[in-house]
Design a protein around this motif. Structure first.
Motif, short mmCIF file in Angstrom:
data_model
loop_
_atom_site.label_atom_id
_atom_site.label_comp_id
_atom_site.label_asym_id
_atom_site.label_seq_id
_atom_site.Cartn_x
_atom_site.Cartn_y
_atom_site.Cartn_z
N ARG A 146 0.83 -1.21 0.00
CA ARG A 146 0.00 0.00 0.00
C ARG A 146 0.87 1.26 0.00
N ARG A 147 1.91 1.25 0.77
CA ARG A 147 2.82 2.41 0.82
C ARG A 147 3.53 2.60 -0.51
N LEU A 148 3.87 1.50 -1.19
CA LEU A 148 4.59 1.60 -2.45
C LEU A 148 3.69 2.08 -3.58
N CYS A 149 2.44 1.64 -3.58
CA CYS A 149 1.53 1.97 -4.68
C CYS A 149 0.81 3.29 -4.48
N CYS A 150 0.69 3.73 -3.24
CA CYS A 150 -0.05 4.96 -2.98
C CYS A 150 0.83 6.17 -3.27
N ARG A 151 0.35 7.07 -4.11
CA ARG A 151 1.12 8.26 -4.46
C ARG A 151 1.06 9.33 -3.37
N LYS A 152 -0.04 9.38 -2.66
CA LYS A 152 -0.23 10.40 -1.65
C LYS A 152 -0.17 9.75 -0.27
N ILE A 153 0.54 10.40 0.63
CA ILE A 153 0.64 9.90 1.99
C ILE A 153 -0.59 10.33 2.76
N ASN A 154 -1.41 9.34 3.14
CA ASN A 154 -2.65 9.63 3.86
C ASN A 154 -2.56 9.33 5.34
N ALA A 155 -1.67 8.44 5.73
CA ALA A 155 -1.57 8.03 7.13
C ALA A 155 -0.14 8.25 7.63
#
Length: 259
Positions: A146-155
């Protein structure tokens, strides 16, 4: 479409955010799984002094330890610290060389500006034969994907470094530690909604059987060994008994004749 650059977050703000995140529902579930894993290994480690360095000094992760003297390290003075807490930076621990029996690092390497220095300081204060416990986010998991694929840091947890277990073993081996055990747990995806997490509850049993190295976090146990010292056995020489000639004692008659 032009992407807006994300604002840089300082190290202090990052620590404050991850502390608040561990108080959320998903953070509490992950922390409970980590506490169960720590309780499986920590009561088996003995000694006189234990140092706990965590992202939140109020967690009290070493409560199940049988070691009498426990010290909690906090990078700043906050309310609610226990009596055995000290305020210092993890990169500069105020302990003597080879004086601590157990050091516990809870996500300290994930949320620091200098992970190598934190690790070197922890190993410096460890005594020969002492143990190092490291808890960190596992990049080979649903959370790492999830961290690798997510472009925006939400958490806030996405701002962690996610140091792999292989890299950690390489670092500790170069610093004179021997890897003893590594374990992972919590195979649920990082969903904020509890409803969605309950839908994937079957992944827990499946992950523990089929993916033993792909949990959301890992717990690494290593021991500090002294290299280059070989015990020398004492050489025992056979004892030989020698008979020496002894003069016979004079009899009473001979003594009378002389007198």
């Amino acid at each position: 479409m032009i992407k807006k650059p994300q604002l840089a977050v300082s190290h202090t703000e990052n620590i404050a955010m991850i502390q608040q995140w561990f108080e959320s529902k998903v953070g509490c579930e992950l922390l409970q799984a980590q506490q169960r894993a720590i309780n499986r290994l920590l009561p088996r480690l003995f000694g006189y002094y234990l140092v706990e360095v965590a992202v939140n000094p109020k967690m009290n992760l070493s409560a199940e330890s049988l070691i009498g003297h426990k010290v909690v390290v906090s990078n700043q003075h906050v309310l609610g610290l226990c009596d055995k807490s000290i305020v210092c930076q993890p990169t500069e621990l105020p302990f003597e060389h080879n004086s601590i029996d157990v050091v516990l690092l809870h996500h300290t390497l994930d949320f620091t500006d200098n992970a190598h220095q934190v690790l070197r300081e922890a190993i410096r204060v460890l005594r020969p034969g002492g143990h190092l416990l490291v808890v960190g986010f596992n990049p080979a998991s649903w959370w790492g994907l999830r961290r690798l694929c997510c472009r925006k840091i939400n958490a806030p947890w996405q701002r962690g470094q996610f140091i792999s277990q292989g890299r950690l073993v390489d670092w500790t081996s170069l610093l004179g530690l021997t890897q003893l055990r590594s374990m992972t747990d919590y195979y649920l995806p990082p969903f904020v909604s509890g409803k969605w997490r309950r839908r994937f509850e079957k992944l827990q049993a499946y992950g523990r059987k089929s993916m033993p190295k792909n949990g959301a976090f890992y717990l690494s146990l290593a021991r500090k060994d002294i290299e280059g010292i070989t015990p020398i056995k004492r050489i025992k020489f056979p004892r030989k008994l020698y008979t020496l000639p002894v003069r016979k004692p004079a009899t009473r008659e001979q003594v009378r004749e002389r007198s």
